[in-house]
Each structure stands twice: as C-alpha cells, then as structure tokens.
Design a protein around this motif. Sequence first.
Motif, PDB file in Angstrom:
ATOM      1  N   ALA A   1      52.038  50.633  16.636  1.00 21.43           N
ATOM      2  CA  ALA A   1      52.777  50.407  17.878  1.00 21.43           C
ATOM      3  C   ALA A   1      52.609  51.580  18.838  1.00 21.43           C
ATOM      4  CB  ALA A   1      54.255  50.188  17.572  1.00 21.43           C
ATOM      5  N   ALA A   2      52.656  52.797  18.308  1.00 22.29           N
ATOM      6  CA  ALA A   2      52.536  53.975  19.174  1.00 22.29           C
ATOM      7  C   ALA A   2      51.169  54.025  19.849  1.00 22.29           C
ATOM      8  CB  ALA A   2      52.771  55.245  18.355  1.00 22.29           C
ATOM      9  N   THR A   3      50.108  53.809  19.078  1.00 24.32           N
ATOM     10  CA  THR A   3      48.772  53.867  19.680  1.00 24.32           C
ATOM     11  C   THR A   3      48.587  52.750  20.704  1.00 24.32           C
ATOM     12  OG1 THR A   3      47.910  52.633  17.770  1.00 24.32           O
ATOM     13  CG2 THR A   3      47.704  55.020  17.718  1.00 24.32           C
ATOM     14  N   ALA A   4      49.152  51.582  20.420  1.00 20.50           N
ATOM     15  CA  ALA A   4      49.075  50.487  21.394  1.00 20.50           C
ATOM     16  C   ALA A   4      49.844  50.824  22.658  1.00 20.50           C
ATOM     17  CB  ALA A   4      49.617  49.201  20.774  1.00 20.50           C
ATOM     18  N   LEU A   5      51.005  51.440  22.505  1.00 19.86           N
ATOM     19  CA  LEU A   5      51.844  51.747  23.663  1.00 19.86           C
ATOM     20  C   LEU A   5      51.255  52.852  24.532  1.00 19.86           C
ATOM     21  CD1 LEU A   5      55.340  51.416  21.991  1.00 19.86           C
ATOM     22  CD2 LEU A   5      54.507  50.088  23.942  1.00 19.86           C
ATOM     23  N   PHE A   6      50.437  53.724  23.946  1.00 16.90           N
ATOM     24  CA  PHE A   6      49.756  54.709  24.786  1.00 16.90           C
ATOM     25  C   PHE A   6      48.754  54.020  25.709  1.00 16.90           C
ATOM     26  CE2 PHE A   6      50.761  58.167  21.551  1.00 16.90           C
ATOM     27  CZ  PHE A   6      51.635  58.828  22.399  1.00 16.90           C
ATOM     28  N   GLU A   7      48.190  52.920  25.263  1.00 18.86           N
ATOM     29  CA  GLU A   7      47.249  52.161  26.087  1.00 18.86           C
ATOM     30  C   GLU A   7      47.959  51.181  27.013  1.00 18.86           C
ATOM     31  OE1 GLU A   7      43.985  52.580  26.242  1.00 18.86           O
ATOM     32  OE2 GLU A   7      43.985  54.173  24.729  1.00 18.86           O
ATOM     33  N   ARG A   8      49.018  50.543  26.487  1.00 18.34           N
ATOM     34  CA  ARG A   8      49.715  49.486  27.223  1.00 18.34           C
ATOM     35  C   ARG A   8      50.849  50.093  28.054  1.00 18.34           C
ATOM     36  NH1 ARG A   8      49.844  44.306  25.391  1.00 18.34           N
ATOM     37  NH2 ARG A   8      51.146  44.033  27.251  1.00 18.34           N
ATOM     38  N   THR A   9      50.483  50.766  29.120  1.00 15.61           N
ATOM     39  CA  THR A   9      51.498  51.405  29.960  1.00 15.61           C
ATOM     40  C   THR A   9      52.340  50.388  30.733  1.00 15.61           C
ATOM     41  OG1 THR A   9      49.848  51.682  31.714  1.00 15.61           O
ATOM     42  CG2 THR A   9      50.175  53.533  30.197  1.00 15.61           C
ATOM     43  N   ASP A  10      51.916  49.111  30.689  1.00 12.13           N
ATOM     44  CA  ASP A  10      52.713  48.069  31.334  1.00 12.13           C
ATOM     45  C   ASP A  10      53.945  47.719  30.503  1.00 12.13           C
ATOM     46  OD1 ASP A  10      50.628  47.039  29.531  1.00 12.13           O
ATOM     47  OD2 ASP A  10      51.536  45.077  29.926  1.00 12.13           O
ATOM     48  N   VAL A  11      53.949  48.113  29.226  1.00 13.70           N
ATOM     49  CA  VAL A  11      55.094  47.835  28.349  1.00 13.70           C
ATOM     50  C   VAL A  11      56.000  49.051  28.337  1.00 13.70           C
ATOM     51  CG1 VAL A  11      55.844  47.238  26.015  1.00 13.70           C
ATOM     52  CG2 VAL A  11      53.700  46.310  26.917  1.00 13.70           C
ATOM     53  N   THR A  12      57.224  48.872  28.793  1.00 18.00           N
ATOM     54  CA  THR A  12      58.179  49.975  28.866  1.00 18.00           C
ATOM     55  C   THR A  12      59.484  49.572  28.179  1.00 18.00           C
ATOM     56  OG1 THR A  12      59.039  49.225  31.007  1.00 18.00           O
ATOM     57  CG2 THR A  12      57.193  50.781  31.042  1.00 18.00           C
ATOM     58  N   GLY A  13      60.377  50.536  28.056  1.00 13.97           N
ATOM     59  CA  GLY A  13      61.658  50.267  27.426  1.00 13.97           C
ATOM     60  C   GLY A  13      61.529  50.163  25.924  1.00 13.97           C
ATOM     61  N   VAL A  14      62.448  49.423  25.306  1.00 16.80           N
ATOM     62  CA  VAL A  14      62.526  49.337  23.852  1.00 16.80           C
ATOM     63  C   VAL A  14      61.554  48.293  23.299  1.00 16.80           C
ATOM     64  CG1 VAL A  14      64.023  48.728  21.898  1.00 16.80           C
ATOM     65  CG2 VAL A  14      64.917  50.128  23.786  1.00 16.80           C
ATOM     66  N   VAL A  15      60.822  48.690  22.253  1.00 15.90           N
ATOM     67  CA  VAL A  15      59.975  47.770  21.497  1.00 15.90           C
ATOM     68  C   VAL A  15      60.435  47.849  20.040  1.00 15.90           C
ATOM     69  CG1 VAL A  15      57.644  47.184  20.750  1.00 15.90           C
ATOM     70  CG2 VAL A  15      58.021  48.136  23.040  1.00 15.90           C
ATOM     71  N   SER A  16      60.980  46.766  19.531  1.00  9.97           N
ATOM     72  CA  SER A  16      61.466  46.746  18.151  1.00  9.97           C
ATOM     73  C   SER A  16      60.326  46.423  17.203  1.00  9.97           C
ATOM     74  CB  SER A  16      62.583  45.715  17.995  1.00  9.97           C
ATOM     75  OG  SER A  16      63.694  46.051  18.809  1.00  9.97           O
ATOM     76  N   VAL A  17      60.204  47.208  16.144  1.00 11.37           N
ATOM     77  CA  VAL A  17      59.100  47.052  15.204  1.00 11.37           C
ATOM     78  C   VAL A  17      59.648  46.738  13.822  1.00 11.37           C
ATOM     79  CG1 VAL A  17      57.157  48.200  14.086  1.00 11.37           C
ATOM     80  CG2 VAL A  17      57.601  48.586  16.512  1.00 11.37           C
ATOM     81  N   GLY A  18      59.182  45.654  13.230  1.00  6.78           N
ATOM     82  CA  GLY A  18      59.611  45.279  11.888  1.00  6.78           C
ATOM     83  C   GLY A  18      59.377  43.811  11.619  1.00  6.78           C
ATOM     84  N   GLN A  19      59.647  43.418  10.381  1.00 10.31           N
ATOM     85  CA  GLN A  19      59.450  42.032   9.967  1.00 10.31           C
ATOM     86  C   GLN A  19      60.389  41.090  10.723  1.00 10.31           C
ATOM     87  OE1 GLN A  19      57.252  40.585   7.545  1.00 10.31           O
ATOM     88  NE2 GLN A  19      56.263  42.551   7.959  1.00 10.31           N
ATOM     89  N   TYR A  20      59.836  40.001  11.208  1.00 10.80           N
ATOM     90  CA  TYR A  20      60.637  38.951  11.832  1.00 10.80           C
ATOM     91  C   TYR A  20      60.012  37.614  11.454  1.00 10.80           C
ATOM     92  CZ  TYR A  20      63.311  36.248  15.182  1.00 10.80           C
ATOM     93  OH  TYR A  20      64.169  35.332  15.753  1.00 10.80           O
ATOM     94  N   PRO A  21      60.713  36.779  10.719  1.00 13.87           N
ATOM     95  CA  PRO A  21      62.101  36.906  10.266  1.00 13.87           C
ATOM     96  C   PRO A  21      62.298  38.075   9.297  1.00 13.87           C
ATOM     97  CG  PRO A  21      61.313  34.635  10.079  1.00 13.87           C
ATOM     98  CD  PRO A  21      60.121  35.493  10.330  1.00 13.87           C
ATOM     99  N   ALA A  22      63.533  38.547   9.256  1.00 18.02           N
ATOM    100  CA  ALA A  22      63.888  39.669   8.400  1.00 18.02           C
ATOM    101  C   ALA A  22      63.836  39.261   6.928  1.00 18.02           C
ATOM    102  CB  ALA A  22      65.290  40.170   8.762  1.00 18.02           C
ATOM    103  N   VAL A  23      63.745  40.263   6.051  1.00 18.80           N
ATOM    104  CA  VAL A  23      63.617  40.001   4.615  1.00 18.80           C
ATOM    105  C   VAL A  23      64.747  40.683   3.855  1.00 18.80           C
ATOM    106  CG1 VAL A  23      61.123  39.717   4.747  1.00 18.80           C
ATOM    107  CG2 VAL A  23      62.078  41.983   4.285  1.00 18.80           C
ATOM    108  N   SER A  24      65.013  40.189   2.657  1.00 14.73           N
ATOM    109  CA  SER A  24      66.104  40.694   1.822  1.00 14.73           C
ATOM    110  C   SER A  24      65.577  41.632   0.745  1.00 14.73           C
ATOM    111  CB  SER A  24      66.831  39.527   1.164  1.00 14.73           C
ATOM    112  OG  SER A  24      65.982  38.888   0.220  1.00 14.73           O
ATOM    113  N   GLY A  25      66.516  42.296   0.052  1.00 16.79           N
ATOM    114  CA  GLY A  25      66.134  43.118  -1.084  1.00 16.79           C
ATOM    115  C   GLY A  25      65.463  42.306  -2.169  1.00 16.79           C
ATOM    116  N   GLU A  26      65.925  41.066  -2.338  1.00 17.64           N
ATOM    117  CA  GLU A  26      65.298  40.185  -3.324  1.00 17.64           C
ATOM    118  C   GLU A  26      63.843  39.891  -2.960  1.00 17.64           C
ATOM    119  OE1 GLU A  26      69.591  39.960  -3.947  1.00 17.64           O
ATOM    120  OE2 GLU A  26      68.335  39.913  -2.150  1.00 17.64           O
TER     121      GLU A  26
END
Length: 288
Positions: A182-207
């Motif tokens: 995400a960081a390397t992409a965001l250095f290139e994608r200066t059109d994307v600003t503000g918060v970018v949430s990174v993680g599994q979606y849908p979310a996963v459980s401990g199981e």
Amino acid sequence: MTYMIHGATGAQGAPVAAALTAANKPVTALTRNAGTVVDGARVLAIDYTSPVDLTDAYRGAEGVFVHLPVAPEEDRLTFARNVVAAIREARPARVVFSTSGAIVSTDGDSGRDDSAESAVSVLATGLADSGVSHAVIEPRFYLENLLLPNVIAGVLEEGVLRYSLPSDFRASWASHLDIADAATALFERTDVTGVVSVGQYPAVSGEDLAEAFSTRLGRTVIYEATDPHAFFAPLAPMMGEQAAAAIADMYVAVSAQPDLSITAERSGQKLLGLTPRTASQWLAGIDL
C-alpha cells in the motif's frame, strides 16, 4: 530526490524500504544506529526527538514513510508533533503514514483510545492541515503478531492458537507486506489521499486463522481466546510494562465491539486495487 523510510530495519519500515529498492527507487533508511546496514539504501542515523534533524532529512524528499514506535504515549505525542513540524517546514513531495493499527477514520466506534489528543490522531490531523500531499494507511491487526513467542509456541507445540480476541470475533488482518504494498502504491498514486484501510475484507475470525495454520502444518490447530492482560504480560520485558498494559487495555475495549472490520469504501481493495494476502498465502511464505 529520495524516499525517507523511518524504522527501515524494523517490522514495518523494512518491507517498505525493500519494496522501493526492488523498484529501483532511491531509498534513505532512517534508523537510530549509525552503523546499521540496509541493502540498497543510504543510512541516516536519526530518530523522532529532533524536529531540526527531521526537517533536514525531509527537505527535498520525494517521499517519507512514517510510523510511530512503541513507547510511552507522552513520548509518542512529542514524536508526532516533531514530525508534523518538520513536514510543515521541509514540505516533502509526499508523506505516507501508517497508524500501526490505530483507528483515525470516523466510520464507526472502534473501541480504541484514538482521541484528538492521541499521538496517532495528532500526526494524522497535522498531516491533514499541512497542505502536503499525504495518505494515511489504517490497518487493524498484523498477521505477524501470530509469530510472537507466546503465540507460535502454542501453535507448534500444542496445536492451539491463543490470542486475545474473543471466539468468532472478526477482524481485518493484514501482513506488514500488505502495508508495504500500500505504501509503495500510495507514493505513486498521489491522487489517493486521506485514509486507506488495509486488511482482509470480509474480515476473518480466530477460528479462520487457526484453520490456515492447520492447512500449513498438515495437522489440526484450534483457536483459544485469552485474557488480554494475561496475554500481553509476558511481552512487557520486550515492549515495556506501560506499553504492554496500554495495548492490553485496547484489546479489552476492542473485544467489546461486534467486530473490527475495515469498510469497503476506504479499503485498499477499492482505492488502490490491492488484494491483501490471506492468512494461508502469508503463512506459505513463513518458515515455521
């Protein structure tokens, strides 16, 4: 012009430095130790304590990757203010800030202490007010936490994945490698600003995580929820008692929520076209 990477020998900064170096970008590794060697990068001994030194480092930079170290919150507040002051003065071309799991977006109640006076929020707000091109990476939990000694030992020796989240609690886990993507992409994608949430979606459980370990090891691994304070107490010698207690308190608050999932609207999947690693994909690259 170069990319300044804080903590370039640590868990978060090292993958970012490696990814940029692999892309033939000029990298300056910002570390606390002058004798440190980082492959393919210039090394600059600097920390967060001096806004003057930070300003000198940031001036003329193509990009800055920053995250706050584990430390007492009073120190982290000082670090955040120093970084903001340096960015306002030096005005690098682009800043990417990882919250390291803290929540700064306003959609929903995370149960975390990310008030206006928290170090993470001070830094995020300061960036927003600086007029400098920036983006904020907002992960939830790191898959690398599952390699902590008090976690992986139970997996390998007992077939039990113990972690301080309730059974069936779903969260958007991510790897440090996903943050680097995400960081390397965001250095290139200066059109994307503000918060970018990174993680599994849908979310996963401990199981779900235990099932991934089962597949990786070829034998059954079950999930077992543990008390956060009991879980983090053995880590106090490594991270400090105050920091360990604060993280445990955060997990208690998070556990009272229905889940800790990112939202599709601010996800790296939607904004950057990035698909984070599944637990199984991440484990495939780990030497157990």
